[in-house]
Design a protein around this motif. Structure first.
Motif, mmCIF file in Angstrom:
data_model
loop_
_atom_site.group_PDB
_atom_site.id
_atom_site.type_symbol
_atom_site.label_atom_id
_atom_site.label_comp_id
_atom_site.label_asym_id
_atom_site.label_seq_id
_atom_site.Cartn_x
_atom_site.Cartn_y
_atom_site.Cartn_z
ATOM 1 N N ARG A 16 0.786 -1.230 0.000
ATOM 2 C CA ARG A 16 0.000 0.000 0.000
ATOM 3 C C ARG A 16 0.823 1.287 0.000
ATOM 4 N NH1 ARG A 16 -5.363 -0.741 0.658
ATOM 5 N NH2 ARG A 16 -6.052 -2.840 1.243
ATOM 6 N N SER A 17 2.154 1.177 -0.080
ATOM 7 C CA SER A 17 2.963 2.398 -0.060
ATOM 8 C C SER A 17 4.229 2.204 -0.882
ATOM 9 C CB SER A 17 3.316 2.805 1.375
ATOM 10 O OG SER A 17 4.110 1.808 2.003
ATOM 11 N N ALA A 18 4.867 3.318 -1.197
ATOM 12 C CA ALA A 18 6.113 3.306 -1.965
ATOM 13 C C ALA A 18 6.861 4.599 -1.712
ATOM 14 C CB ALA A 18 5.820 3.140 -3.458
ATOM 15 N N ALA A 46 2.489 -8.949 -14.147
ATOM 16 C CA ALA A 46 3.118 -9.805 -13.155
ATOM 17 C C ALA A 46 2.100 -10.714 -12.501
ATOM 18 C CB ALA A 46 3.799 -8.937 -12.090
ATOM 19 N N GLU A 47 2.545 -11.926 -12.154
ATOM 20 C CA GLU A 47 1.655 -12.881 -11.522
ATOM 21 C C GLU A 47 1.086 -12.291 -10.242
ATOM 22 O OE1 GLU A 47 1.824 -17.430 -9.767
ATOM 23 O OE2 GLU A 47 3.470 -16.634 -10.969
ATOM 24 N N GLY A 48 -0.244 -12.391 -10.088
ATOM 25 C CA GLY A 48 -0.900 -11.847 -8.921
ATOM 26 C C GLY A 48 -1.206 -10.371 -9.021
ATOM 27 N N HIS A 49 -0.931 -9.729 -10.158
ATOM 28 C CA HIS A 49 -1.182 -8.307 -10.327
ATOM 29 C C HIS A 49 -2.284 -8.086 -11.349
ATOM 30 C CE1 HIS A 49 2.682 -8.144 -8.360
ATOM 31 N NE2 HIS A 49 2.533 -6.852 -8.176
ATOM 32 N N PRO A 81 -3.296 -2.669 -3.415
ATOM 33 C CA PRO A 81 -2.396 -3.822 -3.431
ATOM 34 C C PRO A 81 -2.563 -4.654 -4.705
ATOM 35 C CG PRO A 81 -4.233 -4.207 -1.937
ATOM 36 C CD PRO A 81 -4.350 -2.786 -2.393
ATOM 37 N N GLY A 82 -1.506 -5.337 -5.068
ATOM 38 C CA GLY A 82 -1.558 -6.239 -6.213
ATOM 39 C C GLY A 82 -1.830 -5.532 -7.521
ATOM 40 N N ALA A 83 -1.287 -4.337 -7.705
ATOM 41 C CA ALA A 83 -1.591 -3.549 -8.902
ATOM 42 C C ALA A 83 -0.306 -3.123 -9.602
ATOM 43 C CB ALA A 83 -2.411 -2.315 -8.537
ATOM 44 N N PRO A 118 2.893 -5.403 -4.282
ATOM 45 C CA PRO A 118 2.652 -6.832 -4.091
ATOM 46 C C PRO A 118 1.252 -7.088 -3.560
ATOM 47 C CG PRO A 118 4.015 -5.993 -2.323
ATOM 48 C CD PRO A 118 3.865 -4.869 -3.311
ATOM 49 N N SER A 119 0.813 -8.314 -3.758
ATOM 50 C CA SER A 119 -0.462 -8.733 -3.196
ATOM 51 C C SER A 119 -0.372 -8.770 -1.679
ATOM 52 C CB SER A 119 -0.815 -10.128 -3.735
ATOM 53 O OG SER A 119 -1.845 -10.714 -2.985
#
Length: 585
Positions: A16-18, A46-49, A81-83, A118-119
């Motif tokens: 949720r952050s960067a 990406a897998e899971g995105h 998340p996961g995006a 990431p997820s």
């Protein structure tokens, strides 16, 4: 109008952050905001995105100043998340003139930069690529004397392939810049500003010259795009400051007696904090960091004085500053260990880590032991070396400590510097303490699936597996002679872009042989060195060339890939050298 000089560099990323780092040419506000995805985007992510999609996220930060240079670290919160989130960067000068987009650059041949969160599923796969030792690649029109740059080559591959091929994290394990081995172009630039016949000669002397190194290295178009779209963590090694940095107390005393060392070390620590360390921290750590708060609150946001005072404290009392840090990536824990500045150099107390640092490392590894499936310990210097080299370093340490008298101690100090005998084996107590900590963590019901020590420095790559023999077992223990527990590996990958002399290649190969091991045993006996509790053997390598290792971690499964940069059909490419299953669930 303000311009972007370096960056954007994507550093910390969680679900949720960067954080995004940048350098500009004047005081301004740097803004990072979601950008519309390129036309036709979707699929191949990406897998899971999820597929790239417009996002309303944004964040901004006013620049702060250090020695006339302007930097910003933008924190982004509330990310989905996961995006896969394309982003752009704008700047607005303090004096007005309006807001201007500075990233992506007009006409760029690279895809839009993305923040891939990431997820929140802790079982989601994690991909970590790592390596060390990178001379800045020469301009495209010049011949590269050491062959294709592995990071440049990775960037070109990722720019043309789906996002599923991108690492979730790039771990750079030291020697991101070479302060003591500058390029011809940088030497010429330095010669125009000072007399290179005076010490330190054609080596970096001050903060301005350090910034030149980062501009040369991170301004490389491929590296600039790669660092804008793949999160990274970093730790220094000796060449980030000077060869043999903190190899011994007599070395340090000699350096401090010169009239140039003080400015060199303070500038090195200041530039490291700005360019590398600041981005290693999480948003929570940044919010609690007193130095960053003091810099932002300084008149004119000029943090030069505060940062210099911090560097002076770090140089005078290494235990007062911690450069090590931890990242949790789902169910993978990464602990990055400072094996340069945290040293205790007095021969009677010689240690790779000061006591407070050693306690901190133990706490990071032991905390919530059942919460991670894989433990990664990042240290620029290999823990497990070829057996001959390990024994040489342990022997030399014993000589320097007086085991064979003052005459041998002087010889040991000379050899320590001449042959770079300063890895974990040269600090026997610290080597054993790390072995004991790993042995503790690998046993029991909460043990991780794998423990891997990630290292660089030695300009080649290899895989070694460690085991702890039951009492009475000799040599490499059989399964029934080894203490059961998680597999433990030394994963060494170096260089990203450098070279190694032919004689050293022979030495590294010979060091693993039975003859090399027997020779090492003779040195160990002469130095009255105790045999370590841990045993290890080479599982792969040594491999030479410009290369990267990648760990793919899925559940309790771990797979390692080594790729080497080669020239194919006149173009650089990454060739797979080996792929190894470290652990199968």
């Amino acid at each position: 109008m303000a311009k972007l000089l370096l960056g954007p560099v994507l550093r910390y990323v969680d679900a949720r952050s960067a954080t995004v780092w940048a350098e500009t040419d004047e005081p301004c506000t740097v803004r990072v905001r979601g950008a519309a995805p390129p036309e036709g985007a979707g699929g191949g992510t990406a897998e899971g995105h999820a597929a790239p999609a417009p996002a309303s996220f944004s964040g901004e930060a006013a620049t702060f100043r250090v020695a006339g240079h302007h930097y910003a670290l933008v924190v982004l919160d509330g990310l989905p998340p996961g995006a896969a989130l394309p982003y752009e960067v704008t700047v607005e000068a303090d004096g007005g003139g309006g807001e201007a987009r500075v990233w992506p650059e007009e006409g760029s041949a690279f895809p839009p930069s993305e923040i891939r969160t990431p997820s929140e599923d802790p079982a989601a796969p994690v991909r970590v690529s790592f390596g060390s030792c990178r001379w800045a690649a020469p301009p495209a029109e010049e011949k590269d004397p050491v062959g294709p740059d592995a990071l440049d080559t990775l960037a070109r591959r990722l720019a043309g392939e789906p996002a599923s091929e991108r690492p979730g994290l790039l771990v750079l394990l030291g020697d991101q810049v070479y302060a003591d081995e500058v390029s011809p172009a940088t030497r010429e630039w330095m010669g125009r500003r000072r007399d290179l016949d005076r010490p330190p000669g054609a080596q970096v002397a001050d903060y301005a010259e350090y910034t030149r190194l980062y501009a040369e290295s991170w301004g490389d178009p491929e590296i600039r795009w790669l660092l804008s779209t793949v999160p990274s963590v970093m730790i220094f090694d000796d060449h980030d400051v000077i060869d043999d940095w903190n190899t011994s107390d007599t070395w340090l005393a000699e350096m401090r007696a010169t009239d140039w060392w003080r400015e060199r070390i303070l500038s090195g620590l200041m530039s490291y904090w700005v360019h590398q360390h600041l981005g290693n921290l999480s948003p929570a750590d940044l919010a609690a960091d007193p130095l960053l708060a003091a810099i932002r609150a300084a008149p004119g946001r000029d943090g030069t004085e505060a940062l210099r005072a911090f560097a002076e404290r770090a140089d005078a009392d290494p235990a007062a500053v911690r450069w090590s840090y931890r990242r949790d990536l789902g169910r993978t824990r990464l602990v990055m260990i400072d094996s340069r500045a945290a040293r205790v150099l007095a021969e009677d107390r010689r240690a790779m880590l000061d006591p407070e640092e050693e306690d901190w490392l133990g706490a990071q590894v032991r905390e919530d032991r059942g919460a991670y499936d894989h433990l990664l310990l990042g240290t620029s210097l290999p823990w497990l070396l070829p057996h001959l080299i390990h024994d040489l370093e342990s022997w030399d340490s014993a000589l320097c400590g007086g085991e064979r008298g003052a005459r041998w101690a002087g010889r040991g100090e000379y050899l320590r510097r001449a042959a770079d005998l300063e890895h974990w084996a040269a600090f026997p107590r610290s080597f054993g303490a790390l072995a004991d900590l790993i042995a503790e963590v690998r046993e029991g019901p909460e043990a991780p699936a794998t423990v891997s020590v990630l290292s660089g420095d030695v300009h080649h790559a290899y895989v070694a597996e460690a085991r702890w023999p039951r009492e009475g077992a000799a040599g490499w223990p059989r399964e029934d002679e080894a203490v059961p527990g998680s597999p433990v590996y030394q994963l060494t990958c170096s260089p990203v872009h450098n070279s190694v002399p032919l004689a050293m290649r022979f030495g590294f190969r010979f060091g693993w042989t039975g003859a090399g091991r027997a020779l090492g045993g003779l040195f160990a006996r002469h130095g009255r060195v105790r045999r370590p509790a841990v045993r290890w053997r080479r599982d792969g390598g040594p491999w030479f060339g410009n290369q990267l290792m990648t760990l793919d971690l899925r559940g309790r499964t771990a797979e390692l890939t080594l790729e080497k940069a080669v020239v194919r059909g006149g173009r650089a490419a990454l060739r797979e050298v080996t792929r190894t299953r470290l652990h199968r669930a």
